[in-house]
Design an enzyme around this catalytic site. Structure first.
Site, PDB file in Angstrom:
ATOM      1  N   CYS A  13       0.817  -1.231   0.000  1.00 18.50           N
ATOM      2  CA  CYS A  13       0.000   0.000   0.000  1.00 18.50           C
ATOM      3  C   CYS A  13       0.842   1.269   0.000  1.00 18.50           C
ATOM      4  O   CYS A  13       0.345   2.330  -0.375  1.00 18.50           O
ATOM      5  CB  CYS A  13      -0.948   0.005   1.191  1.00 18.50           C
ATOM      6  SG  CYS A  13      -2.030  -1.416   1.189  1.00 18.50           S
ATOM      7  N   HIS A  57      -3.540   7.189   2.124  1.00 17.19           N
ATOM      8  CA  HIS A  57      -3.896   5.854   1.656  1.00 17.19           C
ATOM      9  C   HIS A  57      -5.286   5.535   2.192  1.00 17.19           C
ATOM     10  O   HIS A  57      -5.565   5.732   3.374  1.00 17.19           O
ATOM     11  CB  HIS A  57      -2.866   4.852   2.178  1.00 17.19           C
ATOM     12  CG  HIS A  57      -3.277   3.434   1.957  1.00 17.19           C
ATOM     13  ND1 HIS A  57      -3.755   2.991   0.744  1.00 17.19           N
ATOM     14  CD2 HIS A  57      -3.296   2.366   2.786  1.00 17.19           C
ATOM     15  CE1 HIS A  57      -4.046   1.709   0.847  1.00 17.19           C
ATOM     16  NE2 HIS A  57      -3.786   1.309   2.069  1.00 17.19           N
ATOM     17  N   ASN A  94     -10.077  -0.211  -0.267  1.00 11.75           N
ATOM     18  CA  ASN A  94      -8.619  -0.122  -0.215  1.00 11.75           C
ATOM     19  C   ASN A  94      -8.051  -0.697  -1.520  1.00 11.75           C
ATOM     20  O   ASN A  94      -8.123  -1.905  -1.738  1.00 11.75           O
ATOM     21  CB  ASN A  94      -8.120  -0.909   1.005  1.00 11.75           C
ATOM     22  CG  ASN A  94      -6.607  -0.889   1.146  1.00 11.75           C
ATOM     23  OD1 ASN A  94      -5.891  -0.480   0.231  1.00 11.75           O
ATOM     24  ND2 ASN A  94      -6.127  -1.347   2.287  1.00 11.75           N
TER      25      ASN A  94
HETATM   26  N1  ACO Z   1     -18.522  -8.711   8.747  1.00 16.63           N
HETATM   27  C1  ACO Z   1     -19.061  -8.920   9.935  1.00 16.63           C
HETATM   28  N2  ACO Z   1     -18.342  -9.197  11.053  1.00 16.63           N
HETATM   29  C2  ACO Z   1     -17.003  -9.231  10.905  1.00 16.63           C
HETATM   30  C3  ACO Z   1     -16.358  -9.006   9.675  1.00 16.63           C
HETATM   31  C4  ACO Z   1     -17.180  -8.734   8.561  1.00 16.63           C
HETATM   32  N3  ACO Z   1     -16.678  -8.492   7.346  1.00 16.63           N
HETATM   33  N4  ACO Z   1     -15.024  -9.107   9.846  1.00 16.63           N
HETATM   34  C5  ACO Z   1     -14.820  -9.375  11.141  1.00 16.63           C
HETATM   35  N5  ACO Z   1     -16.018  -9.459  11.796  1.00 16.63           N
HETATM   36  C6  ACO Z   1     -16.251  -9.720  13.206  1.00 16.63           C
HETATM   37  C7  ACO Z   1     -15.117 -10.465  13.841  1.00 16.63           C
HETATM   38  O1  ACO Z   1     -15.237 -11.861  13.627  1.00 16.63           O
HETATM   39  C8  ACO Z   1     -15.295 -10.086  15.290  1.00 16.63           C
HETATM   40  O2  ACO Z   1     -16.334 -10.887  15.829  1.00 16.63           O
HETATM   41  P1  ACO Z   1     -16.215 -11.464  17.343  1.00 16.63           P
HETATM   42  O3  ACO Z   1     -16.142 -10.244  18.214  1.00 16.63           O
HETATM   43  O4  ACO Z   1     -17.476 -12.255  17.483  1.00 16.63           O
HETATM   44  O5  ACO Z   1     -14.962 -12.261  17.362  1.00 16.63           O
HETATM   45  C9  ACO Z   1     -15.812  -8.649  15.227  1.00 16.63           C
HETATM   46  O6  ACO Z   1     -16.305  -8.480  13.893  1.00 16.63           O
HETATM   47  C10 ACO Z   1     -14.750  -7.616  15.495  1.00 16.63           C
HETATM   48  O7  ACO Z   1     -13.561  -7.926  14.754  1.00 16.63           O
HETATM   49  P2  ACO Z   1     -12.288  -7.013  14.798  1.00 16.63           P
HETATM   50  O8  ACO Z   1     -11.267  -7.559  13.858  1.00 16.63           O
HETATM   51  O9  ACO Z   1     -11.859  -6.774  16.215  1.00 16.63           O
HETATM   52  O10 ACO Z   1     -12.909  -5.663  14.220  1.00 16.63           O
HETATM   53  P3  ACO Z   1     -12.268  -4.244  14.111  1.00 16.63           P
HETATM   54  O11 ACO Z   1     -13.154  -3.255  14.733  1.00 16.63           O
HETATM   55  O12 ACO Z   1     -10.819  -4.211  14.492  1.00 16.63           O
HETATM   56  O13 ACO Z   1     -12.356  -3.983  12.548  1.00 16.63           O
HETATM   57  C11 ACO Z   1     -10.903  -4.037  10.640  1.00 16.63           C
HETATM   58  C12 ACO Z   1     -11.661  -4.847  11.666  1.00 16.63           C
HETATM   59  C13 ACO Z   1     -11.899  -3.238   9.849  1.00 16.63           C
HETATM   60  C14 ACO Z   1     -10.125  -4.960   9.724  1.00 16.63           C
HETATM   61  C15 ACO Z   1      -9.950  -3.070  11.382  1.00 16.63           C
HETATM   62  O14 ACO Z   1      -9.173  -3.761  12.312  1.00 16.63           O
HETATM   63  C16 ACO Z   1      -9.011  -2.373  10.443  1.00 16.63           C
HETATM   64  O15 ACO Z   1      -9.435  -1.589   9.620  1.00 16.63           O
HETATM   65  N6  ACO Z   1      -7.706  -2.626  10.594  1.00 16.63           N
HETATM   66  C17 ACO Z   1      -6.723  -2.019   9.746  1.00 16.63           C
HETATM   67  C18 ACO Z   1      -6.690  -2.789   8.504  1.00 16.63           C
HETATM   68  C19 ACO Z   1      -6.132  -1.982   7.444  1.00 16.63           C
HETATM   69  O16 ACO Z   1      -6.390  -0.809   7.331  1.00 16.63           O
HETATM   70  N7  ACO Z   1      -5.360  -2.625   6.646  1.00 16.63           N
HETATM   71  C20 ACO Z   1      -4.821  -2.030   5.565  1.00 16.63           C
HETATM   72  C21 ACO Z   1      -3.649  -1.131   5.951  1.00 16.63           C
HETATM   73  S1  ACO Z   1      -2.286  -1.612   5.165  1.00 16.63           S
HETATM   74  C22 ACO Z   1      -2.848  -1.992   3.690  1.00 16.63           C
HETATM   75  O17 ACO Z   1      -3.676  -1.287   3.162  1.00 16.63           O
HETATM   76  C23 ACO Z   1      -2.335  -3.182   3.007  1.00 16.63           C
END
Ligand code: ACO
Length: 324
Positions: free
Chosen positions: A113, A251, A281
């Site tokens: 990214c 980004h 993304n």
């Molecule tokens: N739909 C519904 N529920 C979901 C989904 C989905 N697509 N994905 C995960 N969940 C659930 C999980 O299973 C979890 O359930 P549980 O509590 O019963 O175990 C719950 O949602 C919370 O999961 P988390 O992973 O803790 O959710 P979070 O609030 O952290 O959001 C996310 C997840 C959106 C991926 C966030 O962590 C994030 O944006 N992280 C950064 C990722 C990123 O930006 N990456 C790219 C940067 S670098 C690059 O671009 C390559």
């Protein structure tokens, strides 16, 4: 002396749009969850005949048209991608051939990214040393082809697309606080974090392409800290302050990361370009795509001070301050 000048921008998106509601038909998720956690509402997904090279070529043509220059004047093409058409040759060489400007330098950069930020800095360095007079810097991805469409924690986050800029070598008389061009850039990597965001395949390890794997919450925490630190570093190096910035083009990973990073620097949300809702993304494509959108809709104008920033797998991260 200010660095290379940005002459034009362009972008390209696949024809097919997939909404959150459509995604929820084949993976256990919902529009509500995706919007609340990420800000994403839809993404473009490459269809038959659309590849990283075709999207990159379309974005490059649009950037050349915007700059008003001919492809024959391009001596350097750097294409940032984690989803090349082939393991080799570099996708940049396919773009060069499609544009008909064969003979100059063309290669790919792999920094996921942050790839566009890496490619922009390398291009600026090569132009400053006289290796070429004009460059195309492209970020292009078809991440949909390396997603595990059964893994809801990753497949809802990404989309496909391409963005490109035309850069021109700096001239000695282009100096001073208001001179257009790249004012300063900073790049970083921390290989100790490579297993937080990676693809579980590759030619040398598994002889497969593999799929994206990510520990999202950990990536989120690192992203906010690394991005706000590198933005402060670029400002300190260049002698500008956060209040001088007209626009931040981040980004487009997650609306919450964009908000949190801007808040840490005291930058108001109305100065942050957001396209994650429409594009999701798009990895290396996301910064040049957002830059092009904001130039074409008239928000970013000549003379504006613009900060680009990104973080991705590796980890890699970086920022560039540009006078348009
Ligand atoms: N739909 C519904 N529920 C979901 C989904 C989905 N697509 N994905 C995960 N969940 C659930 C999980 O299973 C979890 O359930 P549980 O509590 O019963 O175990 C719950 O949602 C919370 O999961 P988390 O992973 O803790 O959710 P979070 O609030 O952290 O959001 C996310 C997840 C959106 C991926 C966030 O962590 C994030 O944006 N992280 C950064 C990722 C990123 O930006 N990456 C790219 C940067 S670098 C690059 O671009 C390559």
């Amino acid at each position: 002396m200010t660095g290379s000048r940005l002459l034009g921008t362009g972008s390209a998106l696949p024809r097919q749009v997939v909404t959150n509601a459509q995604l929820a038909e084949w993976v256990d998720t919902s529009d509500e969850w995706i919007v609340e956690r990420t800000g994403i509402r839809q993404r473009h997904i490459a269809g038959e005949g659309e590849t990283t090279a075709t999207l990159a070529t379309a974005a490059a043509r649009a950037a050349l048209a915007d700059a008003g220059v001919d492809a024959s004047s391009i001596g350097l093409i750097i294409l940032a991608t984690a989803t090349p058409d082939n393991t080799f040759p570099a996708t940049a060489t396919k773009v060069q051939d499609a544009l008909g400007c064969n003979g100059g330098i063309a290669f790919d950069v792999a920094a996921v990214c942050s790839g566009f930020l890496y490619a922009l800095s390398v291009a600026d360095s090569l132009l400053r040393t006289g290796m070429a007079k004009r460059a195309l810097v492209i970020g292009a991805e078809t991440f949909s082809r390396i997603l595990d469409w059964e893994d809801r924690t990753t497949c809802v986050l990404f989309g496909d697309g391409a963005g490109a800029v035309v850069l021109e070598a700096p001239s000695a008389d282009n100096a001073g606080k208001d001179a257009p061009g790249i004012i300063g850039s900073k790049l970083h990597a921390d290989g100790a974090q490579h297993d937080l965001l990676y693809v579980d395949g590759g030619p040398s390890s598994t002889q497969t392409v593999g799929h994206v794997r990510m520990r999202g919450p950990e990536v989120f925490r690192h992203a906010v800290v690394n991005l706000s630190d590198v933005l402060k570093e670029v400002l300190a190096d260049t002698g500008f302050s956060a209040s001088d910035i007209d626009w931040v083009v981040p980004h487009q990973a997650n609306a919450r990361i964009l908000d949190a990073t801007a808040r840490k620097l005291g930058i108001t949300p109305d100065k942050v370009i957001v396209t994650v809702d429409r594009h999701a993304n798009t990895s290396a494509a996301s910064v040049p795509l957002a830059l092009d959108v904001a130039r074409k809709d008239g928000r970013i104008k000549a003379g504006d001070l613009v900060m680009l920033e990104a973080m991705g797998g590796g980890f890699t991260w970086g920022a560039s301050l540009i006078r348009m």
